[in-house]
Design an enzyme around this catalytic site. Structure first.
Site, PDB file in Angstrom:
ATOM      1  N   ASN A  12     -10.541  -3.047  -6.225  1.00 34.21           N
ATOM      2  CA  ASN A  12      -9.725  -2.137  -7.048  1.00 34.21           C
ATOM      3  C   ASN A  12     -10.350  -1.817  -8.410  1.00 34.21           C
ATOM      4  OD1 ASN A  12      -6.457  -3.292  -5.852  1.00 34.21           O
ATOM      5  ND2 ASN A  12      -7.689  -1.537  -5.208  1.00 34.21           N
TER       6      ASN A  12
ATOM      7  N   ASP B 229       0.838  -1.199   0.000  1.00 34.85           N
ATOM      8  CA  ASP B 229       0.000   0.000   0.000  1.00 34.85           C
ATOM      9  C   ASP B 229       0.877   1.255   0.000  1.00 34.85           C
ATOM     10  OD1 ASP B 229      -2.281   1.520   0.059  1.00 34.85           O
ATOM     11  OD2 ASP B 229      -2.801   1.068   2.139  1.00 34.85           O
TER      12      ASP B 229
END
Ligand code: FPP
Length: 252
Positions: free
Chosen positions: A69, A21
Site C-alpha cells: 500500500n 477491500d
C-alpha cells in the site's frame, strides 16, 4: 493448522481474518473522493469489531495496510495513516473498556516514530484484556513476515543456538508476528476480488475462504452473519477424509 480441531463439520470460527477491500469503488460509485470511501471504511471497521464480539468471534484480524500500500499516491497513504492514528487515539479507551486486546502485526523497523509509539501504546494498554483480540495488520505482508522469521532462524543457526535439521513448522510459526495465536479458520475478502494478496499466507493454509461482493464500507452485521453462515456450511477435512456418517443406522 488449528490445533485440536477434528476433521468434519466446521464449528463456529474462533479466528476470523478479513481483507477489507472496495473503499475506493464504494466512493467512486457515489461520485465521492476515495478518501470518503476510506472514512466510511473506518466506520465499517468499528462496526466489524463490535459485531465480531457479539457474534462470538474471539480473534478478528483486519488487513488495514499492506506492505504494497506504500505504493499508493502519497496523499492517500498519509490519509490512511491519519485514519489509523485517529482510530487508535479515539477508540483505544472504548476498546479497552470493552475488554478488547489490540495486537498489531507487520514490520515495525521502518515505521515513523509517532506511528510506532501509538502501536506500542495500544498493545501495552490492552495487553491483559481477554474478551476478544483485535489484530490489526499494518505495514503487513506475509512474505515479509516469513522472511523476517527466516532471518531470525538463520541468525540462531549461524550462532549455533539452533540446529538447522531441527527447524520445523512450529519453530518457524513461533517467529511469525502471529506467534501464539491460533490460525484463522475463516478468511473473508470483500468487494468481489478473489485473491489472497500476501495476507497470512502461512496461517491461512487450512482456512476457509469466503468472497463476498459487498464493498467494505457496506460490510454490516448482515454481511458478517452471511459469511459466518457460509463458513458453517463448509466441511473441513485438513487433508483427511470426512468422518463417516452412517445415515442408515437404526433404519430397517
Ligand atoms: C481497500 O480499499 C482498503 C484499504 C486500503 C485498507 C482498509 C482501510 C480502511 C478500512 C480504512 C481505515 C484505515 C486504517 C488504516 C485503520 P481500496 O482503496 O483498495 O478500494 P478499491 O479496491 O475499491 O480501490
Amino acid at each position: 493448522m488449528s490445533a485440536g480441531q477434528p476433521p468434519g463439520q466446521a464449528a463456529h470460527p474462533v479466528h476470523v481474518a478479513i481483507i477489507m477491500d472496495g473503499n475506493g469503488r464504494w466512493a467512486q460509485l457515489r461520485g465521492l473522493p476515495r478518501q470518503e470511501g476510506h472514512r466510511r471504511g473506518l466506520e465499517a471497521l468499528r462496526a466489524a469489531v463490535k459485531n465480531a464480539g457479539e457474534l462470538g468471534v474471539k480473534i478478528l484480524t483486519l488487513y488495514s495496510f499492506s506492505t504494497e500500500n506504500w505504493r499508493r499516491p502519497a496523499t492517500e497513504v498519509s490519509f490512511l495513516l491519519g485514519l489509523l492514528k485517529r482510530f487508535v487515539e479515539k477508540d483505544l479507551d472504548e476498546l479497552h473498556a470493552a475488554g478488547v486486546r489490540v495486537r498489531v502485526i507487520g514490520g515495525r523497523d521502518d515505521l515513523a516514530p509517532d506511528v510506532l509509539r501509538l502501536v506500542e501504546r495500544a498493545e501495552m494498554v490492552t495487553r491483559d484484556n481477554t474478551k476478544m483480540t483485535l489484530v490489526v495488520a499494518f505495514n503487513y505482508g506475509a512474505r515479509d513476515e516469513i522472511v523476517r522469521a527466516a532471518r531470525q532462524l538463520a541468525a540462531a543457526a549461524a550462532s549455533g543456538r539452533v540446529e538447522p535439521a531441527a527447524i520445523d513448522e512450529a519453530m518457524l510459526a513461533s517467529r511469525l508476528d502471529t506467534a501464539d495465536m491460533p490460525d484463522p479458520e475463516l478468511v473473508i475478502r470483500t468487494s468481489g476480488e478473489t485473491r489472497i494478496s500476501n495476507f497470512l499466507l502461512w496461517q491461512a493454509a487450512y482456512a476457509e475462504f469466503v468472497f463476498t461482493p459487498v464493498l467494505w464500507p457496506d460490510f454490516d452485521r448482515a454481511a458478517f452473519e452471511a459469511a459466518l453462515a457460509e463458513y458453517a456450511g463448509r466441511e473441513r477435512r485438513f487433508g483427511g477424509v470426512s468422518e463417516p456418517v452412517d445415515r442408515n443406522v437404526g433404519a430397517a
